[in-house]
Scaffold this motif. Structure first.
Motif, mmCIF file in Angstrom:
data_model
loop_
_atom_site.group_PDB
_atom_site.id
_atom_site.type_symbol
_atom_site.label_atom_id
_atom_site.label_comp_id
_atom_site.label_asym_id
_atom_site.label_seq_id
_atom_site.Cartn_x
_atom_site.Cartn_y
_atom_site.Cartn_z
ATOM 1 N N LEU A 184 -7.172 -5.962 -9.789
ATOM 2 C CA LEU A 184 -5.782 -5.609 -9.520
ATOM 3 C C LEU A 184 -5.632 -4.988 -8.137
ATOM 4 O O LEU A 184 -4.685 -5.291 -7.397
ATOM 5 C CB LEU A 184 -5.294 -4.638 -10.596
ATOM 6 C CG LEU A 184 -3.847 -4.155 -10.476
ATOM 7 C CD1 LEU A 184 -2.885 -5.321 -10.540
ATOM 8 C CD2 LEU A 184 -3.528 -3.146 -11.571
ATOM 9 N N TYR A 185 -6.584 -4.137 -7.766
ATOM 10 C CA TYR A 185 -6.551 -3.514 -6.450
ATOM 11 C C TYR A 185 -6.660 -4.569 -5.352
ATOM 12 O O TYR A 185 -5.915 -4.526 -4.356
ATOM 13 C CB TYR A 185 -7.702 -2.513 -6.339
ATOM 14 C CG TYR A 185 -7.844 -1.868 -4.996
ATOM 15 C CD1 TYR A 185 -7.006 -0.830 -4.606
ATOM 16 C CD2 TYR A 185 -8.817 -2.304 -4.107
ATOM 17 C CE1 TYR A 185 -7.136 -0.239 -3.358
ATOM 18 C CE2 TYR A 185 -8.952 -1.719 -2.863
ATOM 19 C CZ TYR A 185 -8.115 -0.682 -2.493
ATOM 20 O OH TYR A 185 -8.249 -0.098 -1.265
ATOM 21 N N GLU A 186 -7.566 -5.525 -5.518
ATOM 22 C CA GLU A 186 -7.727 -6.585 -4.519
ATOM 23 C C GLU A 186 -6.468 -7.440 -4.421
ATOM 24 O O GLU A 186 -6.063 -7.851 -3.322
ATOM 25 C CB GLU A 186 -8.941 -7.448 -4.873
ATOM 26 C CG GLU A 186 -10.264 -6.713 -4.732
ATOM 27 C CD GLU A 186 -11.443 -7.566 -5.176
ATOM 28 O OE1 GLU A 186 -11.191 -8.705 -5.649
ATOM 29 O OE2 GLU A 186 -12.589 -7.109 -5.043
ATOM 30 N N GLU A 187 -5.841 -7.739 -5.574
ATOM 31 C CA GLU A 187 -4.600 -8.516 -5.550
ATOM 32 C C GLU A 187 -3.496 -7.763 -4.801
ATOM 33 O O GLU A 187 -2.731 -8.358 -4.032
ATOM 34 C CB GLU A 187 -4.161 -8.832 -6.979
ATOM 35 C CG GLU A 187 -5.079 -9.832 -7.691
ATOM 36 C CD GLU A 187 -4.650 -10.067 -9.125
ATOM 37 O OE1 GLU A 187 -3.692 -9.397 -9.570
ATOM 38 O OE2 GLU A 187 -5.262 -10.918 -9.807
ATOM 39 N N MET A 188 -3.397 -6.451 -5.039
ATOM 40 C CA MET A 188 -2.389 -5.655 -4.341
ATOM 41 C C MET A 188 -2.660 -5.635 -2.842
ATOM 42 O O MET A 188 -1.732 -5.758 -2.019
ATOM 43 C CB MET A 188 -2.382 -4.236 -4.902
ATOM 44 C CG MET A 188 -1.867 -4.145 -6.341
ATOM 45 S SD MET A 188 -1.966 -2.464 -6.989
ATOM 46 C CE MET A 188 -0.841 -1.631 -5.902
ATOM 47 N N GLU A 189 -3.927 -5.479 -2.471
ATOM 48 C CA GLU A 189 -4.272 -5.490 -1.054
ATOM 49 C C GLU A 189 -3.918 -6.838 -0.414
ATOM 50 O O GLU A 189 -3.387 -6.899 0.707
ATOM 51 C CB GLU A 189 -5.774 -5.212 -0.898
ATOM 52 C CG GLU A 189 -6.190 -3.776 -1.186
ATOM 53 C CD GLU A 189 -5.740 -2.822 -0.108
ATOM 54 O OE1 GLU A 189 -5.445 -3.297 1.000
ATOM 55 O OE2 GLU A 189 -5.672 -1.614 -0.370
ATOM 56 N N GLN A 190 -4.215 -7.920 -1.123
ATOM 57 C CA GLN A 190 -3.899 -9.253 -0.604
ATOM 58 C C GLN A 190 -2.391 -9.445 -0.471
ATOM 59 O O GLN A 190 -1.909 -10.032 0.511
ATOM 60 C CB GLN A 190 -4.497 -10.318 -1.540
ATOM 61 C CG GLN A 190 -4.366 -11.731 -1.022
ATOM 62 C CD GLN A 190 -5.201 -11.974 0.213
ATOM 63 O OE1 GLN A 190 -6.165 -11.275 0.449
ATOM 64 N NE2 GLN A 190 -4.842 -12.970 1.003
ATOM 65 N N GLN A 191 -1.639 -8.953 -1.456
ATOM 66 C CA GLN A 191 -0.183 -9.080 -1.393
ATOM 67 C C GLN A 191 0.389 -8.291 -0.216
ATOM 68 O O GLN A 191 1.269 -8.771 0.507
ATOM 69 C CB GLN A 191 0.423 -8.582 -2.707
ATOM 70 C CG GLN A 191 1.939 -8.738 -2.772
ATOM 71 C CD GLN A 191 2.499 -8.273 -4.095
ATOM 72 O OE1 GLN A 191 1.752 -7.839 -4.974
ATOM 73 N NE2 GLN A 191 3.808 -8.343 -4.236
#
Length: 321
Positions: A184-191
């Motif tokens: 989830l953290y990686e997805e937020m960073e990517q977004q």
């Protein structure tokens, strides 16, 4: 000999308090309070037992070699006791008592090993005292007591196994949860990264479009200025040719002068417009720079807001976990 093996095993456990599965020369110094040997003598014993010279002793090497050492020490002590002046005064009953004590120690240690009590109990003194009291006062109850211990330790072992299974399952669940949080953290960073790139791309495209329009206007003005300069040169050349000609061309020269003056005025006007265009271009470039800085500040504020939201979300996830 079995008692000596048991003692050797206990000595190995004393040396290997970290549970490494082997002992070093420094570990063997922990036997200094347990044995009537100096540190130098313990060092000599370690060197003697370390036949392969690798600087460590396995349980088998230590137990076998140290048992032989203890048996040799016991034989030497027995020989010295037999040769002492007080050999006749030492009653046989004393030896039998020592032998009985060693037999009881071995039997109790063997019982604890069979039950696996060392992995469960930290202190066996109370149980040992009760076992010795039953063995001495009520030996007919000792088998029942040992059977009860077998059942109790069997249940404790099952409970310990169940606890280990639950701990393993909990660790797996925690690992899966941590992996989900990381994803989830990686997805937020990517977004955040994608939104930032899109935001900057839009501003860049718009500023590039403004810059291209201004450059086109500037090129057009420069072309007009170049045409006027070329035209002025041609007129000047014509004026020079007419002035060197006949006087009857003075009227024409006057007209050309007027035309030249008009062209000069046009040239000045065009130059003025060109300067105004250059100033406008500079102002637009400064405005673009200012807008770029404002957009960077806006991106920073958006990023900071997303970071706070992400931090709040992570706190909620931690709280849920």
């Amino acid at each position: 000999e079995l008692t000596v093996l048991g003692r050797a095993h206990e000595f190995f456990q004393i040396c290997d308090q970290e549970g490494k599965g082997f002992i070093t020369q420094q570990d063997m110094q922990r036997l200094y309070p347990e044995l009537p040997l100096s540190l130098e003598e313990l060092e000599k014993v370690f060197i003697t037992l370390d036949a392969d010279g690798n600087g460590s002793l396995t349980p088998k090497e230590f137990t076998t070699g140290f048992s032989q050492f203890l048996l040799g020490q016991m034989a030497l002590n027995n020989e010295m006791m037999q040769q002492s002046d007080g050999e006749t005064a030492c009653p046989l009953k004393c030896k039998e008592t020592v032998s009985d004590d060693e037999d009881e120690e071995f039997q109790f240690s063997n019982l604890m090993d069979q039950l696996g009590a060392k992995n469960i109990l930290n202190d066996e003194s109370d149980m040992k005292q009760l076992w010795l009291q039953l063995r001495k006062d009520k030996p007919h109850l000792l088998p029942s007591f040992e059977e009860l211990l077998v059942r109790i330790f069997s249940q404790l072992q099952e409970a310990d196994n169940e606890k280990n299974k639950m701990e393993c399952a909990l660790k797996k669940k925690i690992a899966a949860h941590d992996e989900e949080i990381q994803q989830l953290y990686e997805e937020m960073e990517q977004q955040i990264k994608m939104e930032k790139e899109q935001f900057l791309l839009k501003d860049t495209e718009r500023f590039q479009s403004y810059s291209q329009d201004l450059e086109c206007k500037l090129v057009s003005k420069e072309q007009e200025l170049e045409q006027l300069v070329q035209k002025q040169k041609r007129l000047e050349q014509q004026c020079t040719e007419l002035l060197s000609g006949k006087e009857e061309t003075k009227v024409e020269n006057t007209k050309l002068k007027l035309t030249n003056q008009e062209l000069l005025k046009d040239l000045e006007r065009t130059s003025h417009e060109l300067n105004l265009a250059q100033q406008q271009l500079q102002l637009l470039q400064e405005e673009a720079s200012r807008l770029h800085e404002e957009k960077e500040m806006e991106v920073y504020r958006v990023t900071e807001t997303l970071q706070r939201e992400k931090s709040g979300l992570l706190k909620q996830l931690d709280f849920l976990r």
